[in-house]
Write an enzyme that holds these catalytic residues in place. Structure first.
Site, short mmCIF file in Angstrom:
data_model
loop_
_atom_site.label_atom_id
_atom_site.label_comp_id
_atom_site.label_asym_id
_atom_site.label_seq_id
_atom_site.Cartn_x
_atom_site.Cartn_y
_atom_site.Cartn_z
N GLY A 1 3.90 7.30 -1.91
CA GLY A 1 5.34 7.06 -1.88
C GLY A 1 6.14 7.77 -0.81
O GLY A 1 7.37 7.71 -0.82
N GLY A 2 5.48 8.42 0.14
CA GLY A 2 6.22 9.13 1.20
C GLY A 2 7.13 8.20 1.99
O GLY A 2 8.28 8.51 2.26
N CYS B 1 0.86 -1.20 0.00
CA CYS B 1 0.00 0.00 0.00
C CYS B 1 0.89 1.25 0.00
O CYS B 1 0.78 2.12 0.87
CB CYS B 1 -0.95 0.02 1.19
SG CYS B 1 -1.76 -1.57 1.50
N ASP C 1 1.07 0.01 5.46
CA ASP C 1 0.28 1.20 5.76
C ASP C 1 -1.14 0.87 5.29
O ASP C 1 -1.51 1.14 4.16
CB ASP C 1 0.87 2.39 4.98
CG ASP C 1 0.27 3.71 5.44
OD1 ASP C 1 -0.72 3.68 6.19
OD2 ASP C 1 0.79 4.77 5.03
N ASP D 1 0.98 -1.20 -4.76
CA ASP D 1 -0.29 -0.54 -4.48
C ASP D 1 -1.29 -0.95 -5.56
O ASP D 1 -0.89 -1.27 -6.68
CB ASP D 1 -0.13 0.99 -4.46
CG ASP D 1 -1.25 1.67 -3.66
OD1 ASP D 1 -1.02 2.00 -2.48
OD2 ASP D 1 -2.35 1.86 -4.22
N CYS E 1 -3.72 5.61 9.41
CA CYS E 1 -3.93 7.02 9.75
C CYS E 1 -5.35 7.16 10.31
O CYS E 1 -6.08 8.07 9.97
CB CYS E 1 -3.69 7.94 8.56
SG CYS E 1 -4.71 7.58 7.13
#
Length: 431
Positions: free
Chosen positions: A255-256, A251, A320, A274, A373
């Site tokens: 791309g951070g 996931c 993530d 992803d 998040c």
């Protein structure tokens, strides 16, 4: 759309955008199309009015209801009212301008007959801004299903949380240490007369204290920094040494985290996976701009993490996981309108599938960092309790950090004014 929209004033364009969100479209998906219909000099105001009204949406709704003698049952006129109230109570726009422009928009959108109601209500509020301002501040501003969940999950934080979620999040950079240190970049910003200060928890993070156009910041084209939330930046600090290791970023888009890993380590191979091809293209753009491709062979793959099998077992997996994104409502206020109570159980099921499948791709002795998040326990702590109950080969590695709230498993960061968004982290080792 454009022919009908060509006669609309700025408020009319904002209302069209608010209606698109109410009809289930994400702000990201409609924003550039709607912005293109607005003159260059009005775009900052368009942004402020759209995001601000969405941020305060349920609070504005709560204070509007008592003002109506009978329900309007009209999405457009309700949006006009909320936008008008937002301008009167939350901006410095002069009351006469806010009222006349909003009433004009009501007429332009075809509701001339109801423009008198809009006018009367806005005039009343403009005479009693103090009382209505207080009522707005006191409204929790959350959809009722979410309010109930947060009350159950975080009873002692509920008051503060509902306030925090209504505020705007700070603009945060992550410096690319392959190119520049945080101190050096703070000096560069200072020379340019840009106010900024270092983040508290992330040692590569910088918070900007004024609004800027990101691509105009020094070093952007050369890859000196990325834009990333402070709490998201903590991911790389929790990982073991990844030099010469096989790493999967499941996931991965946009791309951070992929980029941050390459800023810190030289893996033997990095798979960025992803299911969203369009968002994955941003991973390659980011790695290109940050000049990070030289630090490891990176394979960027469009694949479904519930079924994709890695060509080789990984030493480390960063997961993530897809989530309700309630932790990032400050940056994406449309989530307040788009997310439904029924979404949560489906998301929890999807997370479970990805967790179980990706766990099989991990070497014994390897580690997986589970991230969301979200601030909902169903997606975080409860998901992990279930995972450890069903996987005897899993052992939690306690995070030795001084941030967040310790949970039965993992740590939870709540959104905090001047700091990062809501994030959850749990580090798991395969034994």
């Amino acid at each position: 759309m454009s022919q009908q929209s060509s006669h609309l004033n700025l408020r009319g364009h904002v209302i069209k955008t608010l209606l698109a969100v109410q009809n289930g479209q994400s702000l990201t998906s409609v924003l550039s199309q709607h912005l293109s219909l607005v003159g260059e000099r009005d775009r900052a105001l368009f942004h402020e009015l759209t995001l601000g009204t969405l941020r305060q949406w349920h609070a504005l709704k709560a204070i509007t209801l008592p003002l109506l003698t009978k329900p309007l049952n009209n999405e457009t006129v309700e949006s006009c009212l909320y936008l008008g109230l937002y301008q009167l109570l939350c901006t410095r726009i002069p009351a006469h301008a806010a009222i006349s422009e909003t009433v004009t928009a009501t007429k332009q959108l075809g509701f001339e007959a109801l423009s008198g109601v809009v006018n009367a209500i806005l005039r009343r509020v403009s005479r009693e801004t103090e009382e209505f301002g207080e009522a707005l501040d006191q409204a929790h501003g959350l959809p009722s299903w979410l309010f109930k969940r947060l009350k159950k999950d975080w009873p002692e934080h509920l008051q503060v949380l509902s306030v925090e979620l209504k505020l705007a999040a700070p603009l945060t950079l992550r410096v690319n240490e392959r190119q520049v240190s945080r101190e050096e970049y703070l000096d560069i910003l200072d020379e340019e007369g840009i106010d900024a200060h270092p983040c508290e928890w992330s040692d590569v993070g910088i918070i900007l204290d004024q609004s800027v156009h990101i691509p105009h910041l020094p070093g952007f084209e050369e890859g000196g920094f990325s834009v990333q939330d402070e709490h998201a930046q903590l991911c790389a600090t929790l990982l073991p040494n990844l030099d010469d290791k096989i790493v999967i970023d499941a996931c991965a888009a946009p791309g951070g985290k992929t980029a941050h890993i390459l800023e810190c380590y030289r893996p033997k191979k990095l798979y960025a996976v992803d299911h969203d091809t369009k968002r994955l293209s941003r991973v390659s753009e980011n790695l290109e701009r940050l000049a990070l491709n030289q630090y490891a062979p990176v394979e960027i793959l469009t694949a479904d993490a519930t079924v994709w099998s890695a060509p080789e077992q990984a030493d480390c997996i960063i997961l993530d996981a897809p989530c309700s994104a309630i932790g990032v409502v400050r940056r994406h206020p449309d989530i307040r309108l788009l997310r439904q109570s029924t979404d949560i159980q489906q998301t929890v099921e999807l997370q479970k599938q990805i967790l179980n499948h990706m766990w099989q791709q991990l070497k014994v002795g390897g580690s997986m960092l589970y991230i969301t998040c979200s601030i909902l326990k169903a997606e975080n702590e409860h998901q992990m309790i279930d995972f450890f109950n069903t996987h005897t080969d899993a052992q939690e590695i306690k995070l030795n950090v001084n941030w967040g709230i310790e949970q039965i498993h993992g740590r939870q960061l709540l959104p905090q004014q001047g700091h990062g968004d809501g994030f959850y982290y749990c580090l798991i080792q395969k034994i």
